[in-house]
Design an enzyme around this catalytic site. Sequence first.
Site, PDB file in Angstrom:
ATOM      1  N   LYS A 106       0.848  -1.186   0.000  1.00  0.00           N
ATOM      2  CA  LYS A 106       0.000   0.000   0.000  1.00  0.00           C
ATOM      3  C   LYS A 106       0.888   1.243   0.000  1.00  0.00           C
ATOM      4  O   LYS A 106       1.575   1.535   0.973  1.00  0.00           O
ATOM      5  CB  LYS A 106      -0.923   0.046   1.216  1.00  0.00           C
ATOM      6  CG  LYS A 106      -2.011   1.090   1.001  1.00  0.00           C
ATOM      7  CD  LYS A 106      -2.585   1.658   2.263  1.00  0.00           C
ATOM      8  CE  LYS A 106      -1.794   2.776   2.871  1.00  0.00           C
ATOM      9  NZ  LYS A 106      -1.711   4.024   2.090  1.00  0.00           N
ATOM     10  N   GLU A 115       9.790   1.143  10.716  1.00  0.00           N
ATOM     11  CA  GLU A 115      10.845   2.160  10.552  1.00  0.00           C
ATOM     12  C   GLU A 115      10.134   3.487  10.694  1.00  0.00           C
ATOM     13  O   GLU A 115       9.311   3.846   9.853  1.00  0.00           O
ATOM     14  CB  GLU A 115      11.502   1.975   9.178  1.00  0.00           C
ATOM     15  CG  GLU A 115      12.874   2.570   9.103  1.00  0.00           C
ATOM     16  CD  GLU A 115      12.837   3.992   8.633  1.00  0.00           C
ATOM     17  OE1 GLU A 115      12.777   4.887   9.497  1.00  0.00           O
ATOM     18  OE2 GLU A 115      12.852   4.214   7.425  1.00  0.00           O
ATOM     19  N   CYS A 150      13.536  10.521   7.624  1.00  0.00           N
ATOM     20  CA  CYS A 150      13.380   9.985   8.968  1.00  0.00           C
ATOM     21  C   CYS A 150      14.670  10.131   9.760  1.00  0.00           C
ATOM     22  O   CYS A 150      14.646  10.315  10.961  1.00  0.00           O
ATOM     23  CB  CYS A 150      12.978   8.520   8.892  1.00  0.00           C
ATOM     24  SG  CYS A 150      13.978   7.589   7.741  1.00  0.00           S
ATOM     25  N   GLY A 190       9.875   7.435  13.211  1.00  0.00           N
ATOM     26  CA  GLY A 190      10.428   8.792  13.291  1.00  0.00           C
ATOM     27  C   GLY A 190      11.810   8.856  13.903  1.00  0.00           C
ATOM     28  O   GLY A 190      12.369   7.856  14.356  1.00  0.00           O
ATOM     29  N   GLN A 216       1.573  18.496   6.319  1.00  0.00           N
ATOM     30  CA  GLN A 216       2.978  18.685   6.697  1.00  0.00           C
ATOM     31  C   GLN A 216       3.319  20.169   6.777  1.00  0.00           C
ATOM     32  O   GLN A 216       4.067  20.616   7.646  1.00  0.00           O
ATOM     33  CB  GLN A 216       3.895  17.975   5.697  1.00  0.00           C
ATOM     34  CG  GLN A 216       3.779  16.468   5.713  1.00  0.00           C
ATOM     35  CD  GLN A 216       4.113  15.872   7.067  1.00  0.00           C
ATOM     36  OE1 GLN A 216       5.129  16.179   7.675  1.00  0.00           O
ATOM     37  NE2 GLN A 216       3.237  15.023   7.567  1.00  0.00           N
ATOM     38  N   GLU A 218       9.748  15.670  15.828  1.00  0.00           N
ATOM     39  CA  GLU A 218      10.210  15.556  14.437  1.00  0.00           C
ATOM     40  C   GLU A 218       9.474  16.626  13.613  1.00  0.00           C
ATOM     41  O   GLU A 218       8.249  16.621  13.534  1.00  0.00           O
ATOM     42  CB  GLU A 218       9.858  14.156  13.933  1.00  0.00           C
ATOM     43  CG  GLU A 218      10.408  13.865  12.558  1.00  0.00           C
ATOM     44  CD  GLU A 218      10.215  12.397  12.170  1.00  0.00           C
ATOM     45  OE1 GLU A 218       9.101  11.863  12.344  1.00  0.00           O
ATOM     46  OE2 GLU A 218      11.192  11.802  11.686  1.00  0.00           O
ATOM     47  N   PHE A 276      10.242  17.396  10.244  1.00  0.00           N
ATOM     48  CA  PHE A 276      10.094  16.865   8.881  1.00  0.00           C
ATOM     49  C   PHE A 276       9.953  18.000   7.866  1.00  0.00           C
ATOM     50  O   PHE A 276       9.132  17.945   6.947  1.00  0.00           O
ATOM     51  CB  PHE A 276       8.890  15.916   8.806  1.00  0.00           C
ATOM     52  CG  PHE A 276       9.233  14.565   8.224  1.00  0.00           C
ATOM     53  CD1 PHE A 276      10.178  13.754   8.831  1.00  0.00           C
ATOM     54  CD2 PHE A 276       8.618  14.078   7.072  1.00  0.00           C
ATOM     55  CE1 PHE A 276      10.509  12.501   8.318  1.00  0.00           C
ATOM     56  CE2 PHE A 276       8.946  12.823   6.551  1.00  0.00           C
ATOM     57  CZ  PHE A 276       9.890  12.040   7.181  1.00  0.00           C
ATOM     58  N   GLY A 285       6.935   4.962   8.367  1.00  0.00           N
ATOM     59  CA  GLY A 285       6.085   6.136   8.534  1.00  0.00           C
ATOM     60  C   GLY A 285       6.208   6.692   9.935  1.00  0.00           C
ATOM     61  O   GLY A 285       7.266   6.575  10.568  1.00  0.00           O
ATOM     62  N   SER A 286       5.124   7.269  10.430  1.00  0.00           N
ATOM     63  CA  SER A 286       5.171   7.951  11.724  1.00  0.00           C
ATOM     64  C   SER A 286       5.182   6.951  12.886  1.00  0.00           C
ATOM     65  O   SER A 286       4.654   5.842  12.778  1.00  0.00           O
ATOM     66  CB  SER A 286       3.948   8.853  11.868  1.00  0.00           C
ATOM     67  OG  SER A 286       2.769   8.075  11.841  1.00  0.00           O
TER      68      SER A 286
HETATM   69  P1  NAI Z   1       1.779   8.133   8.352  1.00  0.00           P
HETATM   70  O1  NAI Z   1       2.515   7.278   9.301  1.00  0.00           O
HETATM   71  O2  NAI Z   1       0.370   8.518   8.683  1.00  0.00           O
HETATM   72  O3  NAI Z   1       1.721   7.448   6.899  1.00  0.00           O
HETATM   73  C1  NAI Z   1       2.656   6.504   6.426  1.00  0.00           C
HETATM   74  C2  NAI Z   1       1.917   5.356   5.731  1.00  0.00           C
HETATM   75  O4  NAI Z   1       1.086   4.702   6.676  1.00  0.00           O
HETATM   76  C3  NAI Z   1       0.978   5.808   4.606  1.00  0.00           C
HETATM   77  O5  NAI Z   1       0.962   4.830   3.591  1.00  0.00           O
HETATM   78  C4  NAI Z   1      -0.366   5.860   5.295  1.00  0.00           C
HETATM   79  O6  NAI Z   1      -1.455   5.739   4.420  1.00  0.00           O
HETATM   80  C5  NAI Z   1      -0.264   4.656   6.212  1.00  0.00           C
HETATM   81  N1  NAI Z   1      -1.171   4.699   7.350  1.00  0.00           N
HETATM   82  C6  NAI Z   1      -1.654   5.788   8.011  1.00  0.00           C
HETATM   83  N2  NAI Z   1      -2.493   5.407   8.987  1.00  0.00           N
HETATM   84  C7  NAI Z   1      -2.553   4.057   8.962  1.00  0.00           C
HETATM   85  C8  NAI Z   1      -3.260   3.082   9.716  1.00  0.00           C
HETATM   86  N3  NAI Z   1      -4.068   3.429  10.708  1.00  0.00           N
HETATM   87  N4  NAI Z   1      -3.068   1.782   9.411  1.00  0.00           N
HETATM   88  C9  NAI Z   1      -2.246   1.400   8.428  1.00  0.00           C
HETATM   89  N5  NAI Z   1      -1.563   2.283   7.662  1.00  0.00           N
HETATM   90  C10 NAI Z   1      -1.699   3.591   7.929  1.00  0.00           C
HETATM   91  O7  NAI Z   1       2.647   9.430   8.117  1.00  0.00           O
HETATM   92  P2  NAI Z   1       2.178  10.868   7.579  1.00  0.00           P
HETATM   93  O8  NAI Z   1       0.860  11.235   8.160  1.00  0.00           O
HETATM   94  O9  NAI Z   1       2.336  10.881   6.124  1.00  0.00           O
HETATM   95  O10 NAI Z   1       3.292  11.805   8.228  1.00  0.00           O
HETATM   96  C11 NAI Z   1       3.223  12.165   9.612  1.00  0.00           C
HETATM   97  C12 NAI Z   1       4.601  12.264  10.196  1.00  0.00           C
HETATM   98  O11 NAI Z   1       5.227  10.990  10.185  1.00  0.00           O
HETATM   99  C13 NAI Z   1       5.579  13.139   9.429  1.00  0.00           C
HETATM  100  O12 NAI Z   1       5.427  14.498   9.758  1.00  0.00           O
HETATM  101  C14 NAI Z   1       6.886  12.595   9.886  1.00  0.00           C
HETATM  102  O13 NAI Z   1       7.208  13.127  11.151  1.00  0.00           O
HETATM  103  C15 NAI Z   1       6.621  11.108  10.020  1.00  0.00           C
HETATM  104  N6  NAI Z   1       7.017  10.332   8.817  1.00  0.00           N
HETATM  105  C16 NAI Z   1       8.112   9.528   8.888  1.00  0.00           C
HETATM  106  C17 NAI Z   1       8.544   8.847   7.775  1.00  0.00           C
HETATM  107  C18 NAI Z   1       9.749   7.975   7.809  1.00  0.00           C
HETATM  108  O14 NAI Z   1      10.454   7.891   6.813  1.00  0.00           O
HETATM  109  N7  NAI Z   1      10.003   7.257   8.908  1.00  0.00           N
HETATM  110  C19 NAI Z   1       7.872   8.980   6.491  1.00  0.00           C
HETATM  111  C20 NAI Z   1       6.688   9.797   6.522  1.00  0.00           C
HETATM  112  C21 NAI Z   1       6.300  10.445   7.652  1.00  0.00           C
END
Ligand code: NAI
Length: 493
Positions: free
Chosen positions: A185, A261, A295, A263, A342, A392, A394, A238-239
């Site tokens: 996804k 993996e 990240c 924040g 963001q 974070e 970002f 992700g977060s």
């Molecule tokens: P997010 O963690 O909400 O999204 C990342 C992925 O998880 C996306 O594919 C999203 O659709 C999916 N997702 C969201 N909620 C979910 C759920 N309940 N169950 C399963 N999958 C789910 O991150 P978002 O909202 O894009 O960014 C928020 C913060 O996260 C950023 O400001 C940053 O601090 C951090 N982040 C860290 C990343 C990293 O590389 N470790 C990448 C993106 C964001």
Amino acid sequence: MSLKPNPQIKIKHTQIFINNEWHNSASGKVFPVLNPATAEKICDVQEGDKADAEKAIQAAKKAFQIGSTWRTMDASERGRLLYKFGDLMEQNHEYLANLQSLENGKTFKDSCGDVIFAIRTIRYFAGCADKIHGKTIPGDGDTFTYTRLEPVGVCGLIIPWNFPVLLFCNKFGPAIAAGNTIVLKPAEQTPLTSIYLASLVLEAGFPPGVVNVVPGYGPTAGGALTASHDVDKVSFTGSTEVGKLIQQAAGQSNTKRITLEMGGKSPLVICNDVDVDEAVVIAHNALFMNHGQCCCAGSRTFVHEDIYDEFVKKSTALAMKRVVGDPFDDKTVQGPQIDDEQFAKIFDLIESGKKEGAKLECGGGRHGSKGYFVQPTVFSNVQDHMRIAKEEIFGPVMQIFKFKTLDEAIERSNNTEYGLAAGIITKDINKAILYSNAVRAGTIWVNCFFSGSAQTPFGGYKMSGQGREFGTDALHEYCEIKTVTIKIPQKNS
Ligand code: NAI
Ligand code: MG
């Protein structure tokens, strides 16, 4: 080979990919993909939901059945398919890089670099496919034991938007090399690259059901993967907030395996023995790379008091020189942030920094009036208790702290719930080793930052994650260990 930027590329695929076929969503819903440089719609994409995710999971489950084409395929053949996929990525390098810049906003140059890293990652894991070895173990008694590393099963791969092509490949590569089947996804902001990569999966000749791609939102399409009893493993980037939800969902369903993996708030320590100009450049890139959307960004810059004033002055000057604008323009080094969420988060944190008494050296505002561009921002006089020191951001916002002794820098580096990466710049090998050993983080960079390759494991301590990506360690995250013990006959009867 010279690759050309082209924001006018044709969008070739917008559907859900299940069982080697293109599908519309079961609900009939679509969702818009926006260009972050303009906030205008690029196109609509089929919105995968629980029903579509379920269909994809069942296809992946069927492809994983004992005796299936995939389960009986030679490991070397899995490797060959991955090599073929890597070659197709290379042939379509220019298109992929343009597509990624369009949906993500990163510069075309950076996108080209990401694609190269992604291809190397695919080739690395292609080479691993037929080198997944168990052990032969001399146990006690009249038995001998060997282990087999077997695929875990159906893997749900949930990726974010900051490195869409690379993150597809660094999960898909090891999962497939190890013989799993997958449902991926992509992030709702950047589904186009993943859907296009699915078309290359089809062209490469993978059997139906082995690779499925379901674009959609997190709680619906993503949630269906994490809650499913038929998904054996979820790998998420992700977060930390969503990582925790995934851990809960795993516990509430089938205790599926997870790698996370998440924040970070990674420290970078600059000692007083360094060439200040060189250190300023390393620290600048450690924060501003990918518009701060990494990240492992070096987002806590600790500078020794002896060189602090000079360092702040030079870092500010360098940040002010950054060319912000059209990602497809060759002169641009910083494009827009990914989306309005963001964008708002970054300004909220910038305001908190000002209110809590950090000194705003430059930036702090919006760049232009269209799209999600943020001025390169530098804060000095940052104190450990401030939100900008702990959360974070970002975004392109640098935090500079002052320190006196290495012991103090180590203690403050560790004073965080995160543990993804850390760095030190020094000419003193003893300081580098002391720091590297003392800091609780998955990656330590000495006199560099962001250096990494397909061969080197990457992942977090503490709330930055679980498990590792890249390298053979990543491969093992997608394997179960089976222990087979056989009685040794004492005589021939
Ligand atoms: P997010 O963690 O909400 O999204 C990342 C992925 O998880 C996306 O594919 C999203 O659709 C999916 N997702 C969201 N909620 C979910 C759920 N309940 N169950 C399963 N999958 C789910 O991150 P978002 O909202 O894009 O960014 C928020 C913060 O996260 C950023 O400001 C940053 O601090 C951090 N982040 C860290 C990343 C990293 O590389 N470790 C990448 C993106 C964001
Ligand atoms: Mg989110």
